[in-house]
Design a protein around this motif. Sequence first.
Motif, PDB file in Angstrom:
ATOM      1  N   TYR A   1    -118.028 -85.070 -30.075  1.00 37.69           N
ATOM      2  CA  TYR A   1    -117.092 -83.974 -30.346  1.00 37.69           C
ATOM      3  C   TYR A   1    -116.894 -83.112 -29.104  1.00 37.69           C
ATOM      4  O   TYR A   1    -117.717 -83.123 -28.179  1.00 37.69           O
ATOM      5  CB  TYR A   1    -117.619 -83.115 -31.512  1.00 37.69           C
ATOM      6  CG  TYR A   1    -118.990 -82.522 -31.243  1.00 37.69           C
ATOM      7  CD1 TYR A   1    -119.146 -81.327 -30.540  1.00 37.69           C
ATOM      8  CD2 TYR A   1    -120.147 -83.181 -31.667  1.00 37.69           C
ATOM      9  CE1 TYR A   1    -120.404 -80.802 -30.276  1.00 37.69           C
ATOM     10  CE2 TYR A   1    -121.407 -82.676 -31.406  1.00 37.69           C
ATOM     11  CZ  TYR A   1    -121.527 -81.484 -30.705  1.00 37.69           C
ATOM     12  OH  TYR A   1    -122.769 -80.983 -30.421  1.00 37.69           O
TER      13      TYR A   1
ATOM     14  N   GLU B   1    -119.898 -75.977 -37.378  1.00 33.46           N
ATOM     15  CA  GLU B   1    -120.290 -77.327 -37.796  1.00 33.46           C
ATOM     16  C   GLU B   1    -119.086 -78.086 -38.362  1.00 33.46           C
ATOM     17  O   GLU B   1    -119.032 -79.303 -38.266  1.00 33.46           O
ATOM     18  CB  GLU B   1    -121.475 -77.333 -38.758  1.00 33.46           C
ATOM     19  CG  GLU B   1    -121.423 -76.403 -39.930  1.00 33.46           C
ATOM     20  CD  GLU B   1    -122.076 -75.055 -39.628  1.00 33.46           C
ATOM     21  OE1 GLU B   1    -121.657 -74.393 -38.654  1.00 33.46           O
ATOM     22  OE2 GLU B   1    -122.982 -74.667 -40.378  1.00 33.46           O
ATOM     23  N   GLU B   2    -118.081 -77.350 -38.902  1.00 35.59           N
ATOM     24  CA  GLU B   2    -116.858 -78.017 -39.371  1.00 35.59           C
ATOM     25  C   GLU B   2    -116.120 -78.644 -38.175  1.00 35.59           C
ATOM     26  O   GLU B   2    -115.616 -79.764 -38.275  1.00 35.59           O
ATOM     27  CB  GLU B   2    -115.916 -77.031 -40.086  1.00 35.59           C
ATOM     28  CG  GLU B   2    -116.402 -76.529 -41.435  1.00 35.59           C
ATOM     29  CD  GLU B   2    -117.516 -75.490 -41.317  1.00 35.59           C
ATOM     30  OE1 GLU B   2    -117.530 -74.742 -40.320  1.00 35.59           O
ATOM     31  OE2 GLU B   2    -118.392 -75.449 -42.198  1.00 35.59           O
ATOM     32  N   ASP B   3    -116.064 -77.898 -37.053  1.00 36.51           N
ATOM     33  CA  ASP B   3    -115.435 -78.464 -35.844  1.00 36.51           C
ATOM     34  C   ASP B   3    -116.118 -79.779 -35.459  1.00 36.51           C
ATOM     35  O   ASP B   3    -115.466 -80.756 -35.093  1.00 36.51           O
ATOM     36  CB  ASP B   3    -115.562 -77.494 -34.657  1.00 36.51           C
ATOM     37  CG  ASP B   3    -114.703 -76.254 -34.816  1.00 36.51           C
ATOM     38  OD1 ASP B   3    -113.625 -76.362 -35.423  1.00 36.51           O
ATOM     39  OD2 ASP B   3    -115.122 -75.186 -34.335  1.00 36.51           O
TER      40      ASP B   3
ATOM     41  N   PRO C   1    -122.576 -86.001 -36.460  1.00 39.15           N
ATOM     42  CA  PRO C   1    -121.147 -86.044 -36.100  1.00 39.15           C
ATOM     43  C   PRO C   1    -120.841 -87.192 -35.142  1.00 39.15           C
ATOM     44  O   PRO C   1    -121.744 -87.708 -34.477  1.00 39.15           O
ATOM     45  CB  PRO C   1    -120.928 -84.693 -35.395  1.00 39.15           C
ATOM     46  CG  PRO C   1    -122.269 -84.308 -34.864  1.00 39.15           C
ATOM     47  CD  PRO C   1    -123.321 -84.969 -35.725  1.00 39.15           C
ATOM     48  N   GLU C   2    -119.577 -87.574 -35.072  1.00 35.88           N
ATOM     49  CA  GLU C   2    -119.103 -88.428 -33.979  1.00 35.88           C
ATOM     50  C   GLU C   2    -119.060 -87.550 -32.722  1.00 35.88           C
ATOM     51  O   GLU C   2    -119.061 -86.319 -32.836  1.00 35.88           O
ATOM     52  CB  GLU C   2    -117.692 -88.943 -34.286  1.00 35.88           C
ATOM     53  CG  GLU C   2    -117.601 -89.883 -35.484  1.00 35.88           C
ATOM     54  CD  GLU C   2    -118.347 -91.199 -35.236  1.00 35.88           C
ATOM     55  OE1 GLU C   2    -118.291 -91.703 -34.097  1.00 35.88           O
ATOM     56  OE2 GLU C   2    -118.995 -91.690 -36.177  1.00 35.88           O
TER      57      GLU C   2
ATOM     58  N   MET D   1    -118.057 -81.830 -37.392  1.00 35.45           N
ATOM     59  CA  MET D   1    -118.003 -82.895 -38.388  1.00 35.45           C
ATOM     60  C   MET D   1    -116.581 -83.436 -38.543  1.00 35.45           C
ATOM     61  O   MET D   1    -116.393 -84.596 -38.877  1.00 35.45           O
ATOM     62  CB  MET D   1    -118.547 -82.403 -39.734  1.00 35.45           C
ATOM     63  CG  MET D   1    -120.004 -81.964 -39.698  1.00 35.45           C
ATOM     64  SD  MET D   1    -121.133 -83.113 -38.860  1.00 35.45           S
ATOM     65  CE  MET D   1    -121.079 -84.548 -39.919  1.00 35.45           C
ATOM     66  N   GLN D   2    -115.578 -82.558 -38.287  1.00 37.84           N
ATOM     67  CA  GLN D   2    -114.186 -83.010 -38.435  1.00 37.84           C
ATOM     68  C   GLN D   2    -113.594 -83.488 -37.103  1.00 37.84           C
ATOM     69  O   GLN D   2    -112.417 -83.848 -37.035  1.00 37.84           O
ATOM     70  CB  GLN D   2    -113.340 -81.876 -39.015  1.00 37.84           C
ATOM     71  CG  GLN D   2    -113.679 -81.618 -40.478  1.00 37.84           C
ATOM     72  CD  GLN D   2    -113.167 -80.275 -40.984  1.00 37.84           C
ATOM     73  OE1 GLN D   2    -112.329 -79.646 -40.340  1.00 37.84           O
ATOM     74  NE2 GLN D   2    -113.686 -79.850 -42.116  1.00 37.84           N
ATOM     75  N   GLY D   3    -114.387 -83.445 -36.053  1.00 38.11           N
ATOM     76  CA  GLY D   3    -113.902 -83.952 -34.757  1.00 38.11           C
ATOM     77  C   GLY D   3    -112.739 -83.152 -34.213  1.00 38.11           C
ATOM     78  O   GLY D   3    -111.803 -83.709 -33.625  1.00 38.11           O
ATOM     79  N   HIS D   4    -112.775 -81.833 -34.399  1.00 37.93           N
ATOM     80  CA  HIS D   4    -111.695 -80.963 -33.921  1.00 37.93           C
ATOM     81  C   HIS D   4    -111.540 -81.121 -32.396  1.00 37.93           C
ATOM     82  O   HIS D   4    -112.511 -80.981 -31.661  1.00 37.93           O
ATOM     83  CB  HIS D   4    -112.070 -79.520 -34.291  1.00 37.93           C
ATOM     84  CG  HIS D   4    -110.967 -78.543 -34.116  1.00 37.93           C
ATOM     85  ND1 HIS D   4    -110.910 -77.363 -34.809  1.00 37.93           N
ATOM     86  CD2 HIS D   4    -109.873 -78.558 -33.331  1.00 37.93           C
ATOM     87  CE1 HIS D   4    -109.830 -76.698 -34.442  1.00 37.93           C
ATOM     88  NE2 HIS D   4    -109.190 -77.407 -33.557  1.00 37.93           N
TER      89      HIS D   4
END
Length: 379
Positions: A297, A252-254, A294-295, A256-259
């Motif tokens: 991704y 979920e970090e990927d 999220p945006e 939310m942070q747009g990795h």
Amino acid sequence: MGLPYFDGIADIKSKRIVTRGIPLELLSKSGVCDANATHTSKHNPTIGNSFAFKLLLDQLLQEQSDRISVLFNSMACGVETDAAGQRIESVQVANKDGLVHIVPKIVVDCTGDADVTAWAGASFEQNDVVQPLTLHFRIGNVRHEANLSQNCRAALAQAEAAGRLPYYYGPGVMFLYHKSEVYIHGVRVPANPTDAADLSRAEMQGRADAWAMFEAWKQNVPGFEEAYFIEAYPWIGVRESRRLIGQYVLSEEDLMQGHRFDDAIATGCWYLDLHPNKTTVGSANDFQPQKVQPEPYDIPYRALLPREIDNLLVAGRCHSATRGAHASTRVTATAMAMGEAAGQAAAMAAAANTSPQEIGGVAVREALSARGAGPHTEG
Ligand SMILES: Cc1cc2nc3c(=O)[nH]c(=O)nc-3n(C[C@H](O)[C@H](O)[C@H](O)COP(=O)(O)OP(=O)(O)OC[C@H]3O[C@@H](n4cnc5c(N)ncnc54)[C@H](O)[C@@H]3O)c2cc1C
């Protein structure tokens, strides 16, 4: 079995199409939008008729009959690997021909439950508690009265209090296919979808709950006096079960942070849509205080690759992601995009007599991009 919604096709805020390729082709051939559309009119477009959609799929499959064999009602039921446990040598399939042994070059596991993956000995995870199961159903001859939603909600609260309905959500009572017909999502059954007996119990519970809802509305809700139960779907729908633990576990970090990933093969955009195992009134979730959105991704190719097996790809809702990320990636158009990428990779690997790992995500992304599919996060 989900709703006829193509969630994940377009960014929820801008309605910009982020999933092209086969999902967009299916929507455009269903008359929902143009083949070269850049935006959809709704972020979650629906097809107009599920039977017409099946006919379209039949036709598209038949057009490829010199290249593919279609085997309906065929269940994978066993796997044999080589002695090292690194390659699938054969997949057993049960169908009208009996028990068939298929010797594959490459296997794509789109069973939703990662059945082949698990039986082949690849790493996977299934949480002790997974999202609840839902049986969709349709009711005909309903009048669209004022306050219909509130009245349906109140009737279910009454049925639950009287012990006739263990759990429900929403309910979503949608006039989807015709002005006198409602499509219901509201059944909620906690279960273990990879346990055959528990899955069967859940399906029976789902049917009982669907009927309890129908009776509650027919008896108590203006507009349902002359209603009749059309049909429920043939099996109860599973949102979550086994998830591959692959070469990359999307988190979920990927999201939310747009990795960004060089080997991205699909774009996701749905919110983290996690249904709880309890009644939630008015909504499917109990977000506190709001949806986690999220945006658009990237989904990397490595999230489709197991760590242990060379000739296997895993796509759709059983790909490699944390439970939180999967709550977003599991929706229909995103699952389709992963399936398309896995199919592309499998074809490339089979043609080159090599493994999906050797083909690599960048080449798969380029091949998808050449036909207007693959990730569309930019712009
Ligand atoms: C009740 C419900 C409502 C939903 N609502 C929406 C929504 O509104 N919008 C949205 O975008 N998404 C929705 N979803 C999510 C979406 O439908 C699924 O997550 C998506 O369909 C996942 O696709 P999939 O192909 O990976 O898995 P699935 O759709 O589960 O497909 C798996 C397929 O594999 C077959 N299969 C299983 N085991 C085997 C085996 N051993 N051998 C051979 N075949 C096998 C199954 O029969 C099935 O056809 C909903 C899901 C559910 C359950």
